[in-house]
Enzyme design. Structure first.
Site, PDB file in Angstrom:
ATOM      1  N   ASP A   1      66.921  25.827  21.348  1.00 21.99           N
ATOM      2  CA  ASP A   1      65.637  26.487  21.583  1.00 21.99           C
ATOM      3  C   ASP A   1      65.905  27.729  22.448  1.00 21.99           C
ATOM      4  O   ASP A   1      66.315  28.759  21.924  1.00 21.99           O
ATOM      5  CB  ASP A   1      64.719  25.436  22.245  1.00 21.99           C
ATOM      6  CG  ASP A   1      63.286  25.873  22.383  1.00 21.99           C
ATOM      7  OD1 ASP A   1      62.762  26.527  21.487  1.00 21.99           O
ATOM      8  OD2 ASP A   1      62.661  25.547  23.414  1.00 21.99           O
TER       9      ASP A   1
ATOM     10  N   PHE B   1      56.599  22.838  17.014  1.00 23.50           N
ATOM     11  CA  PHE B   1      57.149  21.647  17.660  1.00 23.50           C
ATOM     12  C   PHE B   1      57.372  20.577  16.602  1.00 23.50           C
ATOM     13  O   PHE B   1      56.440  20.160  15.920  1.00 23.50           O
ATOM     14  CB  PHE B   1      56.258  21.135  18.793  1.00 23.50           C
ATOM     15  CG  PHE B   1      57.034  20.254  19.711  1.00 23.50           C
ATOM     16  CD1 PHE B   1      57.753  20.804  20.768  1.00 23.50           C
ATOM     17  CD2 PHE B   1      57.110  18.889  19.492  1.00 23.50           C
ATOM     18  CE1 PHE B   1      58.528  19.996  21.594  1.00 23.50           C
ATOM     19  CE2 PHE B   1      57.885  18.072  20.314  1.00 23.50           C
ATOM     20  CZ  PHE B   1      58.587  18.637  21.367  1.00 23.50           C
TER      21      PHE B   1
ATOM     22  N   ASP C   1      61.907  13.848  19.637  1.00 20.18           N
ATOM     23  CA  ASP C   1      60.722  13.168  20.177  1.00 20.18           C
ATOM     24  C   ASP C   1      59.694  14.124  20.746  1.00 20.18           C
ATOM     25  O   ASP C   1      59.957  15.304  20.992  1.00 20.18           O
ATOM     26  CB  ASP C   1      61.142  12.233  21.321  1.00 20.18           C
ATOM     27  CG  ASP C   1      61.473  12.999  22.602  1.00 20.18           C
ATOM     28  OD1 ASP C   1      62.218  13.994  22.527  1.00 20.18           O
ATOM     29  OD2 ASP C   1      60.958  12.629  23.661  1.00 20.18           O
TER      30      ASP C   1
ATOM     31  N   LYS D   1      65.884  27.287  16.578  1.00 18.79           N
ATOM     32  CA  LYS D   1      64.680  28.102  16.759  1.00 18.79           C
ATOM     33  C   LYS D   1      65.143  29.458  17.267  1.00 18.79           C
ATOM     34  O   LYS D   1      65.107  29.738  18.469  1.00 18.79           O
ATOM     35  CB  LYS D   1      63.761  27.461  17.807  1.00 18.79           C
ATOM     36  CG  LYS D   1      62.937  26.298  17.318  1.00 18.79           C
ATOM     37  CD  LYS D   1      61.941  25.864  18.407  1.00 18.79           C
ATOM     38  CE  LYS D   1      61.215  24.596  18.014  1.00 18.79           C
ATOM     39  NZ  LYS D   1      60.382  24.058  19.127  1.00 18.79           N
TER      40      LYS D   1
ATOM     41  N   GLU E   1      74.189  18.576  18.595  1.00 19.10           N
ATOM     42  CA  GLU E   1      72.887  18.651  19.272  1.00 19.10           C
ATOM     43  C   GLU E   1      71.762  18.733  18.242  1.00 19.10           C
ATOM     44  O   GLU E   1      71.937  19.275  17.143  1.00 19.10           O
ATOM     45  CB  GLU E   1      72.909  19.873  20.210  1.00 19.10           C
ATOM     46  CG  GLU E   1      71.618  20.248  20.883  1.00 19.10           C
ATOM     47  CD  GLU E   1      71.066  19.217  21.859  1.00 19.10           C
ATOM     48  OE1 GLU E   1      71.027  18.031  21.500  1.00 19.10           O
ATOM     49  OE2 GLU E   1      70.634  19.614  22.952  1.00 19.10           O
ATOM     50  N   ASP E   2      70.605  18.211  18.601  1.00 18.75           N
ATOM     51  CA  ASP E   2      69.474  18.205  17.677  1.00 18.75           C
ATOM     52  C   ASP E   2      68.915  19.599  17.412  1.00 18.75           C
ATOM     53  O   ASP E   2      68.681  19.983  16.275  1.00 18.75           O
ATOM     54  CB  ASP E   2      68.359  17.260  18.174  1.00 18.75           C
ATOM     55  CG  ASP E   2      67.898  17.530  19.608  1.00 18.75           C
ATOM     56  OD1 ASP E   2      68.429  18.449  20.262  1.00 18.75           O
ATOM     57  OD2 ASP E   2      67.002  16.807  20.082  1.00 18.75           O
TER      58      ASP E   2
ATOM     59  N   ARG F   1      60.832   9.330  17.372  1.00 18.76           N
ATOM     60  CA  ARG F   1      62.268   9.521  17.115  1.00 18.76           C
ATOM     61  C   ARG F   1      62.732   8.825  15.843  1.00 18.76           C
ATOM     62  O   ARG F   1      63.665   9.261  15.189  1.00 18.76           O
ATOM     63  CB  ARG F   1      63.105   8.972  18.274  1.00 18.76           C
ATOM     64  CG  ARG F   1      63.020   9.773  19.562  1.00 18.76           C
ATOM     65  CD  ARG F   1      64.154   9.355  20.498  1.00 18.76           C
ATOM     66  NE  ARG F   1      63.946   9.776  21.872  1.00 18.76           N
ATOM     67  CZ  ARG F   1      64.286  10.974  22.354  1.00 18.76           C
ATOM     68  NH1 ARG F   1      64.822  11.879  21.572  1.00 18.76           N
ATOM     69  NH2 ARG F   1      64.080  11.264  23.616  1.00 18.76           N
TER      70      ARG F   1
END
Ligand code: IMP
Ligand code: MG
Length: 180
Positions: free
Chosen positions: A102, A151, A158, A130, A98-99, A164
């Protein structure tokens, strides 16, 4: 650097070397296994493709696209599956890629779902964490970089489907989303 970025947080070179380092650590655990690498679309695609090329185990590749129902603060919310896996996870050793983590909503729910479907094990690998934003009781097993509550975009991530393809991770200027 893109004009909408405030600054570069992680350069191409930093990403390349840290992703390789983490992937080689993960690879040691899967030497004698045949893991199913599950990428979470779309944010993870670039991290995913860089990561899996360091794995020497015979891997199978699969993808899922998910989103949460309604607002992000729904504590009893469930994951909405927009695109499901092609593979049956029963008995498989799954590596979720996963990127960013959060609130933890996505990965907490996804891990539970994969275990309910009978996965033998679920390992969570994230590019970014995060930590300060966590609302759900979940932590990545491997993470490349901890970040503050900013962010970020690029390297797959994105804002409204933009940025992206940037080769680095940049902090998006506040005015880009404040003017929306
Ligand atoms: P969580 O379910 O609250 O942990 O949110 C994870 C998802 O939020 C990620 O998969 C991203 O799609 C999105 N996200 C969170 N922070 C950022 C960011 O800084 N940039 C881009 N996407 C983000
Ligand atoms: Mg995502």
């Amino acid at each position: 650097m893109h004009k909408d970025c405030e600054r570069i947080l992680f350069s191409e070179e930093q990403l390349r070397s840290r992703v390789a380092e983490v992937a080689k650590e993960v690879d040691k655990l899967y030497k004698d296994k045949n893991p199913l690498c599950v990428g979470i679309l779309k944010g993870s695609i670039i991290f995913y493709s860089d990561f899996i090329r360091h794995l020497t185990a015979p891997v199978a590749l699969d993808f899922m696209a998910v989103s949460s129902y309604g607002g992000g603060s729904v504590s009893s919310g469930k994951l909405r599956i927009k695109k499901d896996l092609d593979n049956d996870v029963k008995g498989r050793d799954v590596i979720v890629i996963e990127d960013i983590i959060d609130s933890g909503f996505t990965l907490a729910n996804l891990k539970q779902l994969l275990l309910e479907r009978g996965a033998n094990s679920v390992l969570i690998v994230t590019l970014l964490n995060k930590k300060g934003r966590r609302e759900y009781d979940i932590a990545p097993d491997f993470n490349c970089f901890d970040i503050e509550n900013e962010f970020v975009v690029g390297y797959g991530l994105d804002y409204s489907e933009r940025y992206r393809a940037l080769p680095y991770i940049g902090i998006l200027k506040h005015e880009v989303y404040e003017n929306k």
